[in-house]
Design an enzyme around this catalytic site. Structure first.
Site, short mmCIF file in Angstrom:
data_model
loop_
_atom_site.label_atom_id
_atom_site.label_comp_id
_atom_site.label_asym_id
_atom_site.label_seq_id
_atom_site.Cartn_x
_atom_site.Cartn_y
_atom_site.Cartn_z
N THR A 75 0.84 -1.21 0.00
CA THR A 75 0.00 0.00 0.00
C THR A 75 0.87 1.26 0.00
O THR A 75 0.59 2.22 -0.73
CB THR A 75 -0.93 -0.01 1.24
OG1 THR A 75 -1.63 -1.25 1.27
CG2 THR A 75 -1.92 1.13 1.19
N ARG A 96 5.60 -7.31 -7.00
CA ARG A 96 5.49 -8.72 -7.38
C ARG A 96 4.04 -9.10 -7.66
O ARG A 96 3.11 -8.42 -7.24
CB ARG A 96 6.02 -9.60 -6.24
CG ARG A 96 7.51 -9.47 -5.99
CD ARG A 96 7.92 -10.18 -4.71
NE ARG A 96 7.27 -9.57 -3.56
CZ ARG A 96 7.10 -10.18 -2.39
NH1 ARG A 96 7.52 -11.41 -2.22
NH2 ARG A 96 6.50 -9.55 -1.40
N LYS A 107 -2.84 -14.64 4.23
CA LYS A 107 -2.21 -13.33 4.04
C LYS A 107 -3.04 -12.38 3.18
O LYS A 107 -3.01 -11.17 3.34
CB LYS A 107 -0.83 -13.53 3.41
CG LYS A 107 -0.03 -12.24 3.21
CD LYS A 107 1.35 -12.56 2.68
CE LYS A 107 2.13 -11.30 2.35
NZ LYS A 107 1.63 -10.61 1.15
N ALA A 275 9.58 -13.89 0.10
CA ALA A 275 10.83 -13.43 0.72
C ALA A 275 11.27 -14.31 1.88
O ALA A 275 12.42 -14.25 2.29
CB ALA A 275 10.68 -11.99 1.19
N PHE A 303 8.15 -8.95 2.98
CA PHE A 303 8.25 -9.09 4.44
C PHE A 303 9.16 -8.02 5.05
O PHE A 303 9.29 -6.93 4.50
CB PHE A 303 8.68 -10.51 4.82
CG PHE A 303 7.62 -11.54 4.52
CD1 PHE A 303 6.32 -11.38 4.97
CD2 PHE A 303 7.92 -12.66 3.77
CE1 PHE A 303 5.33 -12.32 4.69
CE2 PHE A 303 6.94 -13.61 3.49
CZ PHE A 303 5.66 -13.44 3.95
N TRP A 411 -3.65 5.33 2.45
CA TRP A 411 -4.75 4.36 2.47
C TRP A 411 -6.09 5.11 2.41
O TRP A 411 -7.00 4.71 1.70
CB TRP A 411 -4.67 3.50 3.73
CG TRP A 411 -5.71 2.43 3.81
CD1 TRP A 411 -5.63 1.16 3.30
CD2 TRP A 411 -7.02 2.53 4.41
NE1 TRP A 411 -6.80 0.46 3.54
CE2 TRP A 411 -7.67 1.28 4.23
CE3 TRP A 411 -7.70 3.54 5.07
CZ2 TRP A 411 -8.96 1.03 4.69
CZ3 TRP A 411 -8.99 3.29 5.54
CH2 TRP A 411 -9.59 2.05 5.35
#
Length: 558
Positions: A75, A96, A107, A275, A303, A411
């Protein structure tokens, strides 16, 4: 106060035709291979024509160790990219692709959130342009060719006990971790023990993400070691004549995907190694293409900085010949409170003391990133429950660390909420302050490379590895692989290998369970602690809430 969900916001997006997004970067429409109206792949010939252009500035976004409270790294990456465009900079984003495993597990997706998202959100979090399916197919083609070669006489003399190549699927499925194949009699081949990894852990994914072009990709695929003979000689994918067909399957997947943010700014979404079990960065070809087309490129590494940023610096930058001009570390007040010992249910209440108790985790990441010679800015990703006193505590802590913390509200507000961050990041990127250098040199022995990361990044006292692992590392050095970097597979939740040890622990040991040679990708995978290369689903998978509504729209995806 009620807020729209990410998917509701994404569905309301006023997307522009992908040709218009490409035009912002000077990509002609004939160099785009459209996948519908809002996504396209960028042609290899066009990418090749850019090689003599000067590179733009590279901005890496990373984070503190993740917690269930959330950090919002993607974000923030999207928000910063939009913010740079808002202040008049020519900026692109590189992230990614999303794996189906976490989307249907715990997740969630990987397209940002709120008013800082990349769209089309639903397609990106599902099949997108089929890149992951292509990686899965290429990987499993190689698996099939290995067993087929053994079945038809085993001319190469493969020792069936020493086949190292497993299979992959892009889903969390713990039942596939350890299994026996080829049961059922002579017609089905020779039974042997093997297993599945998740597609994002595949060496084929790593090859795709580190290759410069199709020729480089085919060479890397050919260099993959799949097995050994009884005399311990390696068998390569090229020995099975697999590299050509694998490259054919990956021909389109090798081309970077172009999409857009909610504010119609360009975003490259390509590649997707995790990761914690892989190297955690988007593709080299997407990043390098973006650097030729934009003045500022904002990319992220997965991460926390102990995993994604470390691998970005030590693996991706080393392999691609690139360097970050500035690093942004994302933190939230909520996550810092969790690092300070507050339970998730209590995060809504002000607790300045807990924020201060959790700040050492952030401080460790700041110091670690600075050790690469790169300037650091902290982005405080704002939540509505944050108080002025809590934010002030973080700002004061970061100042003592010799860095600057900036409150961001992307956000909620999109690019308006990152103007200050974008302005400061651009100033630092333009200043030439970065003096980037990897943490270790190529010729350092493999075990010393592991120790360097464990001690300097994780702040461990020692690396625990039995004689078998040390001997294996020495053998690879003798075979000419000692110059490779190491890719640590470790829990993302802690600097240690214990996911419950939050904050900034010291004095712990890093146990190595296994090492794997990824000769095609060009690194050694070091599996630490209880980390799994095939995750499992949680007790209540996200898949249970995902469905089509009466209008035929996807619900429950986040």
């Amino acid at each position: 106060m009620s807020f729209k969900s990410d998917i509701e916001i994404a569905r309301e997006a006023r997307k522009k035709p992908i040709q218009e997004i490409g035009a912002k970067l000077g990509i002609p429409s004939e160099s785009l291979l459209p996948y519908g109206h809002d996504k396209a792949k960028v042609g290899q010939d066009f990418i090749e024509s850019l090689k003599d252009r000067e590179d733009g500035k590279l901005i890496l976004v990373t984070a503190i160790n993740p917690t269930p409270a959330g950090e919002g790294k993607t974000t923030t990456t999207v928000g910063l990219g939009d913010g740079l465009n808002r202040i008049g900079k020519k900026a692109a984003i590189c992230i990614r692709e999303a794996s189906l495993g976490p989307c249907f597990g715990m997740k969630g997706g990987a397209a940002g959130g709120g008013y800082a998202q990349v769209v089309p959100m639903e397609e990106m979090n599902l099949h997108f342009t089929g890149d992951f399916h292509a990686v899965t197919s290429a990987h499993n083609l190689l698996s099939a060719l290995i067993d087929n070669h053994i079945y038809w006489g085993n001319e190469l003399g493969i020792d069936e006990r020493r086949v190292t190549w497993r299979r992959v699927v892009d889903m969390n499925d713990r039942a596939l971790r350890d299994m026996v194949t080829s049961l059922g009699g002579v017609a089905n081949g020779f039974p042997r023990q093997t297993g599945f990894d998740i597609t994002v852990a595949s060496e084929v994914m790593a090859c795709l993400c580190l290759a410069n072009d199709l020729a480089d990709l085919q060479k890397r695929l050919g260099d993959i070691i799949v097995a050994y003979t009884r005399t311990r000689e390696p068998i390569y994918a090229r020995d099975l004549k697999a590299d050509g067909a694998m490259t054919v399957l990956l021909k389109d997947a090798m081309q970077p995907n172009l999409v857009q943010t909610l504010e119609n700014n360009p975003a490259f979404v390509h590649g997707g190694p995790f990761a914690n079990i892989a190297h955690g960065c988007n593709s080299v070809i997407a990043t390098k293409t973006a650097l030729k087309l934009a003045d500022y490129v904002v990319t992220e590494a997965g991460f926390g900085a102990d995993l994604g940023a470390e691998k970005f610096m030590n693996i991706k930058c080393r392999k691609a010949g690139i360097a970050p001009d500035v690093v942004v570390i994302v933190a939230t007040i909520r996550a810092l409170k969790m690092n300070g010992g507050v339970a998730k249910k209590d995060l809504g209440s002000e607790d300045v003391a807990a924020v201060r108790s959790g700040c050492p985790n952030l401080g460790r990441h700041i110091a670690n990133v600075k050790s690469f010679g790169v300037p650091v800015v902290v982005a405080i990703n704002h939540f509505v429950s944050d108080t002025a006193a809590e934010v002030a505590a973080v700002e004061a802590f970061v100042e003592v660390q010799g860095a600057e913390a900036i409150l961001c509200r992307h956000w909620e507000l999109g690019s308006e909420g990152t103007e200050k961050l974008a302005t400061r990041v651009a100033q630092i990127a333009d200043s030439g302050l970065s003096q980037f250098a990897p943490l270790y040199y190529d010729e350092m022995p493999l075990f010393e490379k592991i120790e360097t990361i464990a001690k300097r990044i994780y702040h461990a006292n020692e690396v625990l590895a039995d004689k078998k692992i040390r001997d294996q590392l020495r053998q690879w050095e003798e075979q000419g692989y000692g110059h490779l970097p190491v890719c640590m597979a470790k829990t993302q939740y802690s600097f240690s290998t214990d996911p419950n040890l939050r904050g900034a622990p010291t004095g712990h040991g890093v146990p190595i369970r296994e090492v794997r040679l990824s000769a095609g990708a060009g690194f050694i995978v070091v599996i630490c602690g209880e980390i799994m290369t095939m995750p499992g689903l949680p007790r209540t998978p996200a898949a249970e809430a995902i469905m089509l509504n009466e209008a035929g729209e996807v619900e429950g995806l986040f």
